[in-house]
Design a protein around this motif. Sequence first.
Motif, mmCIF file in Angstrom:
data_model
loop_
_atom_site.group_PDB
_atom_site.id
_atom_site.type_symbol
_atom_site.label_atom_id
_atom_site.label_comp_id
_atom_site.label_asym_id
_atom_site.label_seq_id
_atom_site.Cartn_x
_atom_site.Cartn_y
_atom_site.Cartn_z
ATOM 1 N N MET A 1 60.609 60.179 25.665
ATOM 2 C CA MET A 1 59.244 60.224 25.117
ATOM 3 C C MET A 1 58.973 58.596 25.215
ATOM 4 S SD MET A 1 58.039 61.395 21.517
ATOM 5 C CE MET A 1 58.642 63.057 21.732
ATOM 6 N N LYS A 2 57.716 58.443 25.727
ATOM 7 C CA LYS A 2 57.207 56.972 25.812
ATOM 8 C C LYS A 2 55.899 56.761 24.889
ATOM 9 C CE LYS A 2 57.129 53.151 28.497
ATOM 10 N NZ LYS A 2 58.020 52.269 28.685
ATOM 11 N N LEU A 3 55.809 55.895 24.214
ATOM 12 C CA LEU A 3 54.857 55.607 23.396
ATOM 13 C C LEU A 3 54.162 54.129 24.006
ATOM 14 C CD1 LEU A 3 53.343 55.591 20.776
ATOM 15 C CD2 LEU A 3 54.750 54.299 19.672
ATOM 16 N N TYR A 4 52.768 54.105 24.211
ATOM 17 C CA TYR A 4 52.005 53.080 24.741
ATOM 18 C C TYR A 4 51.315 52.436 23.589
ATOM 19 C CZ TYR A 4 53.474 54.800 29.460
ATOM 20 O OH TYR A 4 54.047 54.943 30.419
ATOM 21 N N ILE A 5 51.164 51.305 23.295
ATOM 22 C CA ILE A 5 50.401 50.865 22.201
ATOM 23 C C ILE A 5 49.246 50.003 22.609
ATOM 24 C CG2 ILE A 5 50.493 49.590 19.838
ATOM 25 C CD1 ILE A 5 53.620 50.262 19.593
ATOM 26 N N ILE A 6 48.127 50.147 22.137
ATOM 27 C CA ILE A 6 46.904 49.239 22.797
ATOM 28 C C ILE A 6 46.626 48.594 21.303
ATOM 29 C CG2 ILE A 6 44.706 49.323 23.552
ATOM 30 C CD1 ILE A 6 45.060 51.743 24.939
ATOM 31 N N PHE A 7 46.518 47.349 21.393
ATOM 32 C CA PHE A 7 46.334 46.497 20.119
ATOM 33 C C PHE A 7 45.616 45.464 20.313
ATOM 34 C CE2 PHE A 7 49.423 44.393 16.666
ATOM 35 C CZ PHE A 7 48.241 44.184 15.728
ATOM 36 N N PRO A 8 44.354 45.611 20.235
ATOM 37 C CA PRO A 8 43.447 44.418 20.234
ATOM 38 C C PRO A 8 43.691 43.075 19.237
ATOM 39 C CG PRO A 8 42.250 46.289 20.262
ATOM 40 C CD PRO A 8 43.565 46.710 19.912
ATOM 41 N N LYS A 9 43.436 42.036 19.667
ATOM 42 C CA LYS A 9 43.756 40.630 18.860
ATOM 43 C C LYS A 9 42.437 40.788 17.938
ATOM 44 C CE LYS A 9 45.355 37.081 17.291
ATOM 45 N NZ LYS A 9 46.597 36.900 16.328
ATOM 46 N N ASP A 10 42.936 40.749 16.417
ATOM 47 C CA ASP A 10 41.733 40.479 15.571
ATOM 48 C C ASP A 10 42.627 39.751 14.190
ATOM 49 O OD1 ASP A 10 40.107 40.862 13.202
ATOM 50 O OD2 ASP A 10 38.780 41.828 14.666
ATOM 51 N N SER A 11 42.275 38.904 13.736
ATOM 52 C CA SER A 11 43.032 38.554 12.512
ATOM 53 C C SER A 11 42.984 39.441 11.283
ATOM 54 C CB SER A 11 42.353 37.182 12.001
ATOM 55 O OG SER A 11 41.107 37.520 11.656
ATOM 56 N N THR A 12 41.991 40.287 11.350
ATOM 57 C CA THR A 12 42.173 41.167 10.048
ATOM 58 C C THR A 12 43.023 42.446 10.429
ATOM 59 O OG1 THR A 12 39.956 42.258 11.100
ATOM 60 C CG2 THR A 12 39.636 40.693 9.737
ATOM 61 N N THR A 13 43.200 42.461 11.553
ATOM 62 C CA THR A 13 44.300 43.728 11.888
ATOM 63 C C THR A 13 45.752 43.015 12.406
ATOM 64 O OG1 THR A 13 43.579 44.003 14.206
ATOM 65 C CG2 THR A 13 42.542 45.403 12.580
ATOM 66 N N ASP A 14 45.840 41.829 12.336
ATOM 67 C CA ASP A 14 47.200 41.320 12.579
ATOM 68 C C ASP A 14 48.352 42.055 11.761
ATOM 69 O OD1 ASP A 14 46.234 39.684 14.963
ATOM 70 O OD2 ASP A 14 46.210 38.065 13.569
ATOM 71 N N PHE A 15 48.108 42.579 10.661
ATOM 72 C CA PHE A 15 49.020 42.940 9.637
ATOM 73 C C PHE A 15 49.984 44.128 10.280
ATOM 74 C CE2 PHE A 15 45.708 45.314 8.665
ATOM 75 C CZ PHE A 15 46.039 46.728 8.357
ATOM 76 N N LEU A 16 49.151 44.796 11.068
ATOM 77 C CA LEU A 16 49.588 45.929 11.890
ATOM 78 C C LEU A 16 50.911 45.613 12.702
ATOM 79 C CD1 LEU A 16 46.309 47.839 12.591
ATOM 80 C CD2 LEU A 16 47.988 48.459 10.982
ATOM 81 N N GLU A 170 62.591 58.808 17.943
ATOM 82 C CA GLU A 170 63.971 58.871 17.639
ATOM 83 C C GLU A 170 64.734 60.486 17.808
ATOM 84 O OE1 GLU A 170 66.219 57.232 14.165
ATOM 85 O OE2 GLU A 170 66.928 56.016 15.638
ATOM 86 N N GLN A 171 63.817 61.307 16.963
ATOM 87 C CA GLN A 171 64.172 62.571 16.775
ATOM 88 C C GLN A 171 63.503 63.447 17.902
ATOM 89 O OE1 GLN A 171 63.881 63.807 12.689
ATOM 90 N NE2 GLN A 171 64.381 61.720 11.912
ATOM 91 N N LYS A 172 62.614 62.968 18.565
ATOM 92 C CA LYS A 172 61.834 63.731 19.675
ATOM 93 C C LYS A 172 61.038 64.825 19.039
ATOM 94 C CE LYS A 172 64.744 62.725 23.650
ATOM 95 N NZ LYS A 172 65.420 61.527 22.868
ATOM 96 N N LEU A 173 60.299 64.556 18.041
ATOM 97 C CA LEU A 173 59.445 65.489 17.121
ATOM 98 C C LEU A 173 58.264 65.842 17.999
ATOM 99 C CD1 LEU A 173 59.278 63.832 13.827
ATOM 100 C CD2 LEU A 173 60.974 65.542 14.449
ATOM 101 N N SER A 174 57.894 67.095 17.745
ATOM 102 C CA SER A 174 56.768 67.489 18.338
ATOM 103 C C SER A 174 55.278 66.512 17.761
ATOM 104 C CB SER A 174 56.230 68.901 18.016
ATOM 105 O OG SER A 174 55.872 69.250 16.661
#
Length: 221
Positions: A1-16, A170-174
Amino acid sequence: MKLYIIFPKDSTTDFLEEIVNYLEDNLITSSIKVFRLKSEADHRLILDNGQALFSEDSTVLFMGHGMSSAISGALTIDYNHGVLIQETELSLFQKRRLILLSCRSNEFILKYSWGAKLKGSIGFPNLVTDDYDRYGTEDRWINEVTERDIENYRNDIVDVLKYSLEDYLEQKLSFFQLYKRIKLRAQRKLISYCKTLPNSNRTAYWHMLNDLSHGVVITGN
């Protein structure tokens, strides 16, 4: 299972970024690929190559700002991309599962996910994670949100997502099981808060957690 993360730079969302760090520290790193968007070239990579970047039947997680009709790109001192994905660009993720951790993305996916032929999608309600998110709503309690509420809410969102995504990979959930884990953890946050404070349902923070636990939606599977 593959997870792609798209994460634009922004000081107000850096906590993520804590979500990314946690997953990379606790999972096989080959199961995660992060696109940190900071420049025009970063955004063009997504817009021009979409489906070729994400293996079919994979899951894509977007983390950033959004609204009921779009999600936004990076906002830095040097660069402001503005809108990144609207209805017409959602087809970049067709045959993939899409998680939009952004404001009012529940409305966005309910309107457009079927037309974009997404395999499945998860969206969230308005997430009050900075001062900007207090605007554009008629809810009276929004004016009572404190800086402490925002700080605690940020931490709660990170906890809910990082542990739920860890289970998912990790558990390959649906995809539906992932959705249920997110809702369950959000509901536990709400219940825990209610136990600490009499008449907690009169506070702004109760409304924030209540919206989170009830406002998450899923389409497809």
